[in-house]
Motif scaffolding. Structure first.
Motif, PDB file in Angstrom:
ATOM      1  N   ASN A   1       0.691  -1.398   0.077  1.00 40.67           N
ATOM      2  CA  ASN A   1       0.022  -0.092  -0.142  1.00 40.67           C
ATOM      3  C   ASN A   1       0.993   1.263  -0.038  1.00 40.67           C
ATOM      4  OD1 ASN A   1       0.937  -0.463   2.618  1.00 40.67           O
ATOM      5  ND2 ASN A   1      -0.687   0.805   3.596  1.00 40.67           N
ATOM      6  N   LYS A   2       2.209   1.236   0.292  1.00 38.28           N
ATOM      7  CA  LYS A   2       2.928   2.302   0.261  1.00 38.28           C
ATOM      8  C   LYS A   2       3.580   2.499  -0.981  1.00 38.28           C
ATOM      9  CE  LYS A   2       4.387   1.888   4.990  1.00 38.28           C
ATOM     10  NZ  LYS A   2       5.372   1.642   5.895  1.00 38.28           N
ATOM     11  N   LEU A   3       3.337   1.728  -1.991  1.00 33.44           N
ATOM     12  CA  LEU A   3       3.855   1.576  -3.338  1.00 33.44           C
ATOM     13  C   LEU A   3       2.970   2.376  -4.280  1.00 33.44           C
ATOM     14  CD1 LEU A   3       5.356  -2.084  -3.864  1.00 33.44           C
ATOM     15  CD2 LEU A   3       6.558   0.150  -3.899  1.00 33.44           C
ATOM     16  N   PRO A   4       3.330   2.837  -5.395  1.00 35.81           N
ATOM     17  CA  PRO A   4       2.378   3.309  -6.357  1.00 35.81           C
ATOM     18  C   PRO A   4       1.373   2.126  -6.919  1.00 35.81           C
ATOM     19  CG  PRO A   4       4.593   3.986  -7.150  1.00 35.81           C
ATOM     20  CD  PRO A   4       4.738   3.227  -5.909  1.00 35.81           C
ATOM     21  N   GLU A   5       0.255   2.413  -6.981  1.00 31.16           N
ATOM     22  CA  GLU A   5      -0.662   1.309  -7.442  1.00 31.16           C
ATOM     23  C   GLU A   5      -0.313   0.431  -8.422  1.00 31.16           C
ATOM     24  OE1 GLU A   5      -5.712   1.023  -8.153  1.00 31.16           O
ATOM     25  OE2 GLU A   5      -4.592   2.942  -7.865  1.00 31.16           O
ATOM     26  N   LYS A   6       0.068   0.968  -9.507  1.00 32.22           N
ATOM     27  CA  LYS A   6       0.395   0.122 -10.751  1.00 32.22           C
ATOM     28  C   LYS A   6       1.565  -0.712 -10.368  1.00 32.22           C
ATOM     29  CE  LYS A   6       0.245  -1.363 -15.100  1.00 32.22           C
ATOM     30  NZ  LYS A   6       0.588  -0.213 -16.158  1.00 32.22           N
TER      31      LYS A   6
ATOM     32  N   TYR B   1       2.955  -6.450  -9.154  1.00 25.83           N
ATOM     33  CA  TYR B   1       3.540  -7.499  -8.090  1.00 25.83           C
ATOM     34  C   TYR B   1       2.641  -8.720  -7.952  1.00 25.83           C
ATOM     35  CZ  TYR B   1       5.845  -9.637  -4.057  1.00 25.83           C
ATOM     36  OH  TYR B   1       6.518 -10.461  -3.356  1.00 25.83           O
ATOM     37  N   ASN B   2       1.241  -8.460  -7.529  1.00 24.82           N
ATOM     38  CA  ASN B   2       0.343  -9.473  -7.432  1.00 24.82           C
ATOM     39  C   ASN B   2       0.079 -10.159  -8.616  1.00 24.82           C
ATOM     40  OD1 ASN B   2      -2.647 -10.219  -7.616  1.00 24.82           O
ATOM     41  ND2 ASN B   2      -2.078 -10.257  -5.252  1.00 24.82           N
ATOM     42  N   LYS B   3       0.103  -9.670  -9.828  1.00 24.57           N
ATOM     43  CA  LYS B   3      -0.306 -10.370 -11.135  1.00 24.57           C
ATOM     44  C   LYS B   3       1.249 -11.066 -11.345  1.00 24.57           C
ATOM     45  CE  LYS B   3      -4.114  -8.956 -11.671  1.00 24.57           C
ATOM     46  NZ  LYS B   3      -5.198  -9.752 -11.263  1.00 24.57           N
ATOM     47  N   SER B   4       2.249 -10.597 -11.162  1.00 23.41           N
ATOM     48  CA  SER B   4       3.388 -11.282 -11.486  1.00 23.41           C
ATOM     49  C   SER B   4       3.669 -12.721 -10.690  1.00 23.41           C
ATOM     50  CB  SER B   4       4.849 -10.440 -11.416  1.00 23.41           C
ATOM     51  OG  SER B   4       5.028  -9.517 -12.282  1.00 23.41           O
TER      52      SER B   4
ATOM     53  N   ARG C   1      13.292  -6.283  -3.228  1.00 27.22           N
ATOM     54  CA  ARG C   1      14.538  -5.316  -2.681  1.00 27.22           C
ATOM     55  C   ARG C   1      14.210  -3.969  -2.456  1.00 27.22           C
ATOM     56  NH1 ARG C   1      19.859  -7.292  -4.299  1.00 27.22           N
ATOM     57  NH2 ARG C   1      20.179  -9.363  -5.125  1.00 27.22           N
ATOM     58  N   TYR C   2      13.435  -3.271  -3.356  1.00 29.91           N
ATOM     59  CA  TYR C   2      12.979  -2.044  -3.211  1.00 29.91           C
ATOM     60  C   TYR C   2      12.262  -1.800  -1.943  1.00 29.91           C
ATOM     61  CZ  TYR C   2      10.843   2.440  -4.298  1.00 29.91           C
ATOM     62  OH  TYR C   2      10.373   3.809  -4.280  1.00 29.91           O
ATOM     63  N   MET C   3      11.263  -2.758  -1.783  1.00 33.91           N
ATOM     64  CA  MET C   3      10.822  -2.725  -0.322  1.00 33.91           C
ATOM     65  C   MET C   3      11.535  -2.862   0.925  1.00 33.91           C
ATOM     66  SD  MET C   3       6.751  -4.344  -1.107  1.00 33.91           S
ATOM     67  CE  MET C   3       7.615  -5.963  -1.625  1.00 33.91           C
ATOM     68  N   ASP C   4      12.255  -3.669   0.852  1.00 34.37           N
ATOM     69  CA  ASP C   4      13.358  -4.049   1.905  1.00 34.37           C
ATOM     70  C   ASP C   4      14.223  -2.632   2.070  1.00 34.37           C
ATOM     71  OD1 ASP C   4      12.476  -6.507   2.047  1.00 34.37           O
ATOM     72  OD2 ASP C   4      14.171  -7.436   1.041  1.00 34.37           O
ATOM     73  N   ARG C   5      14.659  -1.904   0.942  1.00 33.20           N
ATOM     74  CA  ARG C   5      15.663  -0.974   1.284  1.00 33.20           C
ATOM     75  C   ARG C   5      15.008   0.469   1.398  1.00 33.20           C
ATOM     76  NH1 ARG C   5      21.035   0.166  -0.565  1.00 33.20           N
ATOM     77  NH2 ARG C   5      21.683   2.129   0.044  1.00 33.20           N
ATOM     78  N   PHE C   6      13.952   0.671   1.072  1.00 31.81           N
ATOM     79  CA  PHE C   6      13.134   2.052   1.109  1.00 31.81           C
ATOM     80  C   PHE C   6      12.020   2.024   1.826  1.00 31.81           C
ATOM     81  CE2 PHE C   6      15.450   2.086  -3.325  1.00 31.81           C
ATOM     82  CZ  PHE C   6      16.458   2.821  -2.828  1.00 31.81           C
ATOM     83  N   LEU C   7      11.267   0.967   2.116  1.00 29.98           N
ATOM     84  CA  LEU C   7       9.832   0.885   2.725  1.00 29.98           C
ATOM     85  C   LEU C   7       9.971   0.291   4.261  1.00 29.98           C
ATOM     86  CD1 LEU C   7       7.378   0.040  -0.105  1.00 29.98           C
ATOM     87  CD2 LEU C   7       8.540   2.455   0.629  1.00 29.98           C
TER      88      LEU C   7
END
Length: 642
Positions: free
Chosen positions: A263-268, A273-276, A636-642
């Motif tokens: 929910n902290k990421l841009p919606e797209k 991520y879910n679709k992948s 990796r992005y979530m681990d590093r920035f969120l």
């Protein structure tokens, strides 16, 4: 042509192209056997005497229901007074393709509407010796050959059974195919045909102005008449509505099981991520095989497909699954690798889902000398990802039988498969499967595999083994710097080594240089990594309105123009993304993640590469590796920035 929307359950995979034609039907393994052979199974609409095939003249919107592997398809065409709303799924537990078709009359007057669904199978991948027949006692159409059976049925207003059908020959004696019998709106009901055959089933709907009707169409797949009829009985007992709903609920639970800060990421980006995750699951066989891609159109390029397990692709996909919390799927892959790894300690070029060695173009001999026809990075990465899996989950009971089979066996091979003079790996083929030599990507992956094996051997108390693996890895790293770091400030893509001397250096800049930090040889912030990745971005960024990163300069594979280094690939652009994540550049990383999001089809499908001028998918689609790399990058992005 991309496979815009796949559905499956790990035993059975069905995929539709951009015209909503069913083009792939795999069973009993994902990736093996393809019972359509790329043929199109289509839908046709007859209204008041006029017939239309659903094709590129229609507006086709193909998505999934939220967080699910149930499709949400809308079909319409200007001048045709109906709209179709369709949901497809392969039941999450049973091998049944279920299709709910809603038909809405968009005009104010009644219409005589007839819908037709064709089934064009080449069972076991060829058209020889198929049989299609109508069973009047069960009111079903059946296709079969040997121990592969396909039962077709329909449900309308609670009543099961096919009443309108046609069965006949295709592709012989000038016959186009039985599907053409639908064009006049009347099916001839021929009860049986053998050889090269196809079938059509139809239904008649009298819909008042503004009214709607729905019916269900399904295909039960099994290894005998008894099995497919049992599946048909399950649908009769439970109803197709219930199977659709339970499958939707299952995938929602499956794809949202982890508590992530999406929910902290841009919606797209969160949506993709879910679709992948879901699309990735359709390409994974329940027996452990992780298939590179299942898009039979690629056969036009080299008369073979991507429906194999490349150990490299499989290992990196398994690593992404480990990061995402899907250790059951990754564990199945490691078990698969343990069953197929050879006694010498290396993995072959590729494998079929049923664990046979796949087709290959790597020779066992070159310049009159014997060689192993391998890409050593495939063995190394399987060892590396398995060791990373253990570090993450510490599942000792799981790793125990694989420690000797894969880790020690593979690491011992990598130590032996080393040039005694330089310490570099012996020559093998590169990750792009084009060149024989000593490659930067291979060196980096072998280093990572040996360090992982050293750590695991130490955990098991085998200190001598641990030290041997680590010494080989560190010597290899020193040789890598000495022989492959160029004065221009980046690592060479490849060298050739003969009698302990480097005889050729390939200076082409290659996106796979991301490997020098990805598998632990260097930190991403290391000056040699920074200078190498800066050269990669400058040389390989595609200077068009689309952008993205090419594989290497003058990449010929599906090349669209000599004015660019090559077509942009999803994985190479994500490798650059991962680099920026690791050095802490959140802004640039986010830009590149958005670039990937913009390349996804409305369903979320990511291709291998894209057209540098239009952004349209090129080569196979979906590519499993593309989705896995996106999952890893976002983790990796979530681990590093969120």
């Amino acid at each position: 042509m991309p496979r815009n929307i796949p559905v499956g359950n790990g035993n059975m995979l069905v995929a539709f192209d951009e015209n909503y034609h069913m083009r792939e039907l795999y069973y009993p393994y994902v990736g093996e056997e393809n019972h359509t052979n790329g043929n199109s199974s289509m839908m046709g609409v007859w209204i008041d005497g006029t017939f239309h095939w659903v094709d590129k003249k229609w507006s086709v919107d193909m998505k999934y229901l939220p967080e699910s592997l149930v499709t949400d398809v809308s079909l319409s065409r200007e001048g045709v007074p109906i709209e179709l709303k369709i949901n497809d799924c392969v039941d999450f537990h049973e091998n049944i393709l279920i299709k709910r078709i809603g038909v809405r009359n968009t005009s104010s007057v009644n219409h005589d509407i007839r819908l037709f669904l064709t089934l064009d199978l080449d069972i076991l991948g060829n058209e020889i010796g198929d049989t299609a027949m109508y069973r009047p006692d069960k009111r079903v159409v059946v296709h079969y050959k040997r121990d592969r059976w396909f039962l077709v049925n329909m449900v309308y207003e609670g009543q099961h059974g096919v009443e309108r059908f046609a069965i006949g020959s295709k592709g012989k004696n000038g016959l186009e195919g039985t599907y053409m019998d639908a064009v006049d709106g009347v099916l001839e009901c021929n009860p049986i045909e053998q050889g090269s055959v196809d079938s059509v089933t139809g239904i008649e709907l009298d819909i008042e102005g503004g009214g709607e009707r729905e019916f269900f169409y399904y295909i039960c797949v099994g290894k005998s008449w008894e099995e497919v009829y049992t599946l048909d009985s399950i649908i009769r007992d439970k109803t197709p509505q219930e199977l659709l709903k339970r499958t939707e609920n299952y995938w929602k639970l499956w794809s949202t099981k982890e508590d992530l800060p999406l929910n902290k990421l841009p919606e797209k980006l969160a949506w993709l991520y879910n679709k992948s995750l879901l699309i990735l699951r359709t390409q994974i066989d329940n027996h452990g095989g992780i298939i590179a891609a299942n898009d039979s159109d690629v056969m036009q390029y080299n008369r073979d497909t991507y429906s194999y397990i490349w150990p490299r692709d499989g290992a990196l996909v398994a690593h992404a699954l480990d990061r995402a919390g899907y250790l059951v799927l990754s564990s199945r892959f490691y078990d698969f690798a343990g069953r197929v790894i050879c006694i010498r300690g290396f993995l072959a070029h590729k494998y079929t889902p049923s664990e046979d060695v796949g087709s290959s173009w790597h020779p066992w001999v070159a310049k009159g000398r014997r060689q192993f026809p391998i890409q050593e990075d495939e063995t190394a990465l399987t060892v590396w990802t398995l060791c990373e899996h253990f570090k993450r989950y510490r599942d000792i009971e799981f790793i125990k039988p694989l420690y000797k089979k894969i880790v020690k066996n593979g690491a011992d091979f990598m130590c032996r498969f080393t040039d005694k003079f330089t310490g570099l790996p012996l020559e093998s083929y590169d990750l792009w499967e084009e060149r024989l030599g000593v490659h930067a990507f291979t060196v980096a992956s072998v280093y990572g595999g040996l360090i992982g094996a050293s750590d695991l051997a130490s955990s098991f108390g085998e200190i001598e083994q641990s030290e041997r693996y680590r010494e080989a890895a560190e010597r290899m790293k020193e040789a890598f710097i000495e022989h492959m770091y160029l004065e221009e400030g980046y690592f060479a893509r490849m060298v050739r080594v003969e009698e302990g001397k480097v005889t050729y250096t390939d200076r082409n800049i290659d996106a796979s240089l991301y490997s020098i930090f990805a598998f632990g040889m260097f930190k991403a912030s290391h000056p040699m990594v920074r200078s190498s990745m800066e050269r990669v971005e400058r040389a390989l960024w595609v200077d068009t309105s689309i952008g993205g990163v090419a594989r290497y300069i003058d990449d010929p594979y599906y090349r669209t123009s000599p004015d660019i280094p090559g077509n942009p690939w999803i994985i190479t652009t994500l490798w650059l993304t991962i680099y920026y994540i690791e050095i802490g550049d959140q802004g640039r990383a986010l830009e590149l993640l958005h670039w990937v999001g913009e390349r996804a089809l409305p369903s979320g499908v990511l291709s291998e590469q894209v057209n540098p001028y239009t952004g349209a998918p090129l080569s196979v689609s979906p590519l499993t590796w593309s989705h896995a790399t996106y999952i890893e990058a976002l983790q990796r992005y979530m681990d590093r920035f969120l």
